[in-house]
Motif scaffolding. Sequence first.
Motif, PDB file in Angstrom:
ATOM      1  N   THR A 238      44.365  46.652  39.374  1.00 55.64           N
ATOM      2  CA  THR A 238      43.051  46.751  38.739  1.00 55.64           C
ATOM      3  C   THR A 238      42.620  48.203  38.701  1.00 55.64           C
ATOM      4  OG1 THR A 238      41.854  46.472  40.814  1.00 55.64           O
ATOM      5  CG2 THR A 238      42.299  44.474  39.547  1.00 55.64           C
ATOM      6  N   ILE A 239      41.747  48.485  37.770  1.00 57.90           N
ATOM      7  CA  ILE A 239      41.157  49.819  37.643  1.00 57.90           C
ATOM      8  C   ILE A 239      39.664  49.628  37.433  1.00 57.90           C
ATOM      9  CG2 ILE A 239      40.978  51.878  36.206  1.00 57.90           C
ATOM     10  CD1 ILE A 239      43.860  51.391  35.326  1.00 57.90           C
ATOM     11  N   LEU A 240      38.866  50.308  38.254  1.00 55.21           N
ATOM     12  CA  LEU A 240      37.421  50.378  38.010  1.00 55.21           C
ATOM     13  C   LEU A 240      37.167  51.694  37.308  1.00 55.21           C
ATOM     14  CD1 LEU A 240      35.391  49.201  41.131  1.00 55.21           C
ATOM     15  CD2 LEU A 240      35.348  48.263  38.839  1.00 55.21           C
ATOM     16  N   HIS A 241      36.467  51.680  36.218  1.00 60.66           N
ATOM     17  CA  HIS A 241      36.182  52.917  35.497  1.00 60.66           C
ATOM     18  C   HIS A 241      35.135  53.705  36.259  1.00 60.66           C
ATOM     19  CE1 HIS A 241      38.761  51.885  32.208  1.00 60.66           C
ATOM     20  NE2 HIS A 241      38.179  50.686  32.120  1.00 60.66           N
TER      21      HIS A 241
ATOM     22  N   ILE B 195      49.407  39.940  31.330  1.00 61.36           N
ATOM     23  CA  ILE B 195      48.153  39.901  30.582  1.00 61.36           C
ATOM     24  C   ILE B 195      47.359  41.127  31.002  1.00 61.36           C
ATOM     25  CG2 ILE B 195      45.946  38.690  30.293  1.00 61.36           C
ATOM     26  CD1 ILE B 195      47.434  36.091  31.057  1.00 61.36           C
ATOM     27  N   ILE B 196      46.682  41.750  30.065  1.00 60.39           N
ATOM     28  CA  ILE B 196      45.721  42.792  30.400  1.00 60.39           C
ATOM     29  C   ILE B 196      44.356  42.254  30.003  1.00 60.39           C
ATOM     30  CG2 ILE B 196      45.904  44.050  28.202  1.00 60.39           C
ATOM     31  CD1 ILE B 196      45.602  46.642  29.988  1.00 60.39           C
ATOM     32  N   ALA B 197      43.378  42.533  30.852  1.00 61.58           N
ATOM     33  CA  ALA B 197      42.037  42.013  30.585  1.00 61.58           C
ATOM     34  C   ALA B 197      40.994  43.046  30.977  1.00 61.58           C
ATOM     35  CB  ALA B 197      41.813  40.714  31.360  1.00 61.58           C
TER      36      ALA B 197
ATOM     37  N   LYS C  14      28.414  39.123  39.761  1.00 61.63           N
ATOM     38  CA  LYS C  14      29.814  38.853  40.055  1.00 61.63           C
ATOM     39  C   LYS C  14      30.691  39.453  38.960  1.00 61.63           C
ATOM     40  CE  LYS C  14      29.588  34.260  37.962  1.00 61.63           C
ATOM     41  NZ  LYS C  14      29.797  32.838  38.148  1.00 61.63           N
ATOM     42  N   PHE C  15      31.923  39.761  39.317  1.00 61.33           N
ATOM     43  CA  PHE C  15      32.876  40.303  38.359  1.00 61.33           C
ATOM     44  C   PHE C  15      33.500  39.158  37.564  1.00 61.33           C
ATOM     45  CE2 PHE C  15      32.685  43.926  41.192  1.00 61.33           C
ATOM     46  CZ  PHE C  15      32.733  44.988  40.302  1.00 61.33           C
ATOM     47  N   ILE C  16      33.456  39.302  36.242  1.00 66.19           N
ATOM     48  CA  ILE C  16      34.041  38.290  35.372  1.00 66.19           C
ATOM     49  C   ILE C  16      34.887  38.958  34.291  1.00 66.19           C
ATOM     50  CG2 ILE C  16      32.247  36.565  35.782  1.00 66.19           C
ATOM     51  CD1 ILE C  16      31.016  37.321  33.111  1.00 66.19           C
ATOM     52  N   ILE C  17      35.874  38.225  33.862  1.00 59.24           N
ATOM     53  CA  ILE C  17      36.764  38.723  32.798  1.00 59.24           C
ATOM     54  C   ILE C  17      36.082  38.524  31.457  1.00 59.24           C
ATOM     55  CG2 ILE C  17      38.928  38.249  31.585  1.00 59.24           C
ATOM     56  CD1 ILE C  17      40.248  37.860  34.283  1.00 59.24           C
ATOM     57  N   ASN C  18      36.193  39.561  30.630  1.00 62.88           N
ATOM     58  CA  ASN C  18      35.521  39.573  29.332  1.00 62.88           C
ATOM     59  C   ASN C  18      36.505  39.427  28.181  1.00 62.88           C
ATOM     60  OD1 ASN C  18      33.493  40.001  27.422  1.00 62.88           O
ATOM     61  ND2 ASN C  18      33.766  42.195  27.480  1.00 62.88           N
ATOM     62  N   LYS C  19      37.444  40.338  28.063  1.00 66.68           N
ATOM     63  CA  LYS C  19      38.423  40.326  26.965  1.00 66.68           C
ATOM     64  C   LYS C  19      39.819  40.177  27.550  1.00 66.68           C
ATOM     65  CE  LYS C  19      35.743  43.058  23.834  1.00 66.68           C
ATOM     66  NZ  LYS C  19      35.772  43.254  22.453  1.00 66.68           N
ATOM     67  N   ILE C  20      40.683  39.489  26.806  1.00 60.23           N
ATOM     68  CA  ILE C  20      42.012  39.159  27.297  1.00 60.23           C
ATOM     69  C   ILE C  20      43.041  39.423  26.192  1.00 60.23           C
ATOM     70  CG2 ILE C  20      43.472  37.283  28.136  1.00 60.23           C
ATOM     71  CD1 ILE C  20      40.722  35.900  28.911  1.00 60.23           C
TER      72      ILE C  20
ATOM     73  N   GLU D 246      39.542  47.213  34.287  1.00 59.76           N
ATOM     74  CA  GLU D 246      40.632  46.509  33.640  1.00 59.76           C
ATOM     75  C   GLU D 246      41.553  45.950  34.711  1.00 59.76           C
ATOM     76  OE1 GLU D 246      42.333  49.337  30.933  1.00 59.76           O
ATOM     77  OE2 GLU D 246      40.502  49.409  29.758  1.00 59.76           O
ATOM     78  N   ILE D 247      42.229  44.875  34.363  1.00 56.27           N
ATOM     79  CA  ILE D 247      43.104  44.194  35.305  1.00 56.27           C
ATOM     80  C   ILE D 247      44.407  43.835  34.604  1.00 56.27           C
ATOM     81  CG2 ILE D 247      42.018  41.967  34.789  1.00 56.27           C
ATOM     82  CD1 ILE D 247      42.558  41.157  37.705  1.00 56.27           C
ATOM     83  N   LEU D 248      45.509  44.023  35.330  1.00 55.21           N
ATOM     84  CA  LEU D 248      46.819  43.613  34.843  1.00 55.21           C
ATOM     85  C   LEU D 248      47.206  42.371  35.642  1.00 55.21           C
ATOM     86  CD1 LEU D 248      49.128  44.350  32.927  1.00 55.21           C
ATOM     87  CD2 LEU D 248      50.112  45.713  34.757  1.00 55.21           C
ATOM     88  N   ILE D 249      47.516  41.301  34.939  1.00 59.78           N
ATOM     89  CA  ILE D 249      47.761  40.005  35.562  1.00 59.78           C
ATOM     90  C   ILE D 249      49.169  39.530  35.213  1.00 59.78           C
ATOM     91  CG2 ILE D 249      47.023  37.585  35.674  1.00 59.78           C
ATOM     92  CD1 ILE D 249      44.245  38.611  34.642  1.00 59.78           C
ATOM     93  N   LYS D 250      49.866  39.040  36.229  1.00 58.97           N
ATOM     94  CA  LYS D 250      51.162  38.410  36.018  1.00 58.97           C
ATOM     95  C   LYS D 250      50.902  36.907  35.922  1.00 58.97           C
ATOM     96  CE  LYS D 250      55.677  38.054  38.251  1.00 58.97           C
ATOM     97  NZ  LYS D 250      56.447  38.467  39.442  1.00 58.97           N
ATOM     98  N   TYR D 251      51.586  36.237  35.000  1.00 61.36           N
ATOM     99  CA  TYR D 251      51.368  34.793  34.872  1.00 61.36           C
ATOM    100  C   TYR D 251      52.683  34.051  34.681  1.00 61.36           C
ATOM    101  CZ  TYR D 251      51.958  35.043  29.772  1.00 61.36           C
ATOM    102  OH  TYR D 251      52.462  35.212  28.510  1.00 61.36           O
ATOM    103  N   PHE D 252      52.627  32.766  35.015  1.00 61.48           N
ATOM    104  CA  PHE D 252      53.761  31.886  34.804  1.00 61.48           C
ATOM    105  C   PHE D 252      53.222  30.558  34.303  1.00 61.48           C
ATOM    106  CE2 PHE D 252      56.953  28.758  35.998  1.00 61.48           C
ATOM    107  CZ  PHE D 252      58.088  29.337  35.438  1.00 61.48           C
ATOM    108  N   VAL D 253      53.698  30.132  33.148  1.00 56.12           N
ATOM    109  CA  VAL D 253      53.239  28.885  32.537  1.00 56.12           C
ATOM    110  C   VAL D 253      54.004  27.722  33.153  1.00 56.12           C
ATOM    111  CG1 VAL D 253      53.074  27.568  30.387  1.00 56.12           C
ATOM    112  CG2 VAL D 253      52.687  30.035  30.370  1.00 56.12           C
ATOM    113  N   ASN D 254      53.237  26.752  33.650  1.00 57.44           N
ATOM    114  CA  ASN D 254      53.823  25.539  34.221  1.00 57.44           C
ATOM    115  C   ASN D 254      53.633  24.391  33.236  1.00 57.44           C
ATOM    116  OD1 ASN D 254      54.424  26.685  36.843  1.00 57.44           O
ATOM    117  ND2 ASN D 254      52.212  26.715  37.148  1.00 57.44           N
ATOM    118  N   GLU D 255      54.678  23.609  33.075  1.00 60.24           N
ATOM    119  CA  GLU D 255      54.596  22.455  32.174  1.00 60.24           C
ATOM    120  C   GLU D 255      53.617  21.428  32.739  1.00 60.24           C
ATOM    121  OE1 GLU D 255      55.585  20.890  28.592  1.00 60.24           O
ATOM    122  OE2 GLU D 255      56.633  22.627  29.404  1.00 60.24           O
TER     123      GLU D 255
END
Length: 167
Positions: free
Chosen positions: A157-160, A125-127, A111-117, A137-146
């Motif tokens: 995403t980019i697959l090398h 976020i780039i991971a 399975k595909f898993i995130i390694n570095k963040i 590599e993956i570019l992720i948009k995030y929003f912090v919820n209280e």
Amino acid sequence: MKRAVLYLFILSLLFNVFQYMNSTKILKTQSKEIESAKAKTKMVRDSSNIVYNQMLDANYFSLEMDDESMNYFENYSIPELTEKMKNELLTLNEKPNGNPLIPYDPIGGNKFIINKIKLLNHRWIIADFYSGKIRGEILIKYFVNENKPTDFETIETILHSNTAPVQ
């Protein structure tokens, strides 16, 4: 008696000349060592400055170096927030089909898993991710919820190509 004084005078004169010559030689040697140490110190200082400037350039796109993002998160501890985000992303790796932010099905039972963040700013976020020998590599948009989990959305995403299997 005059001869003894004359011999002592000549002996002390020779001793003083010897001391002067020896001291001059020692002084020149120490001066050369000091100049060599100064040159090495300058070289190390210059190298240190180069590495420091490279580090600043490398961290230009990072949450910790982005003043606007720091202002946005003024009510948060940045190290704690960063740790929280990383933990939430890594927890998603535990899903049966891998991290759901990565839009690829498992390949060869891996399975595909995130390694570095790396948090780039207050929204992105780039991971790095991988599945066996395949990485991307993956570019992720995030929003912090209280007091709630963070909202994540995959932007791109980019697959090398040198790691992807040939089909």
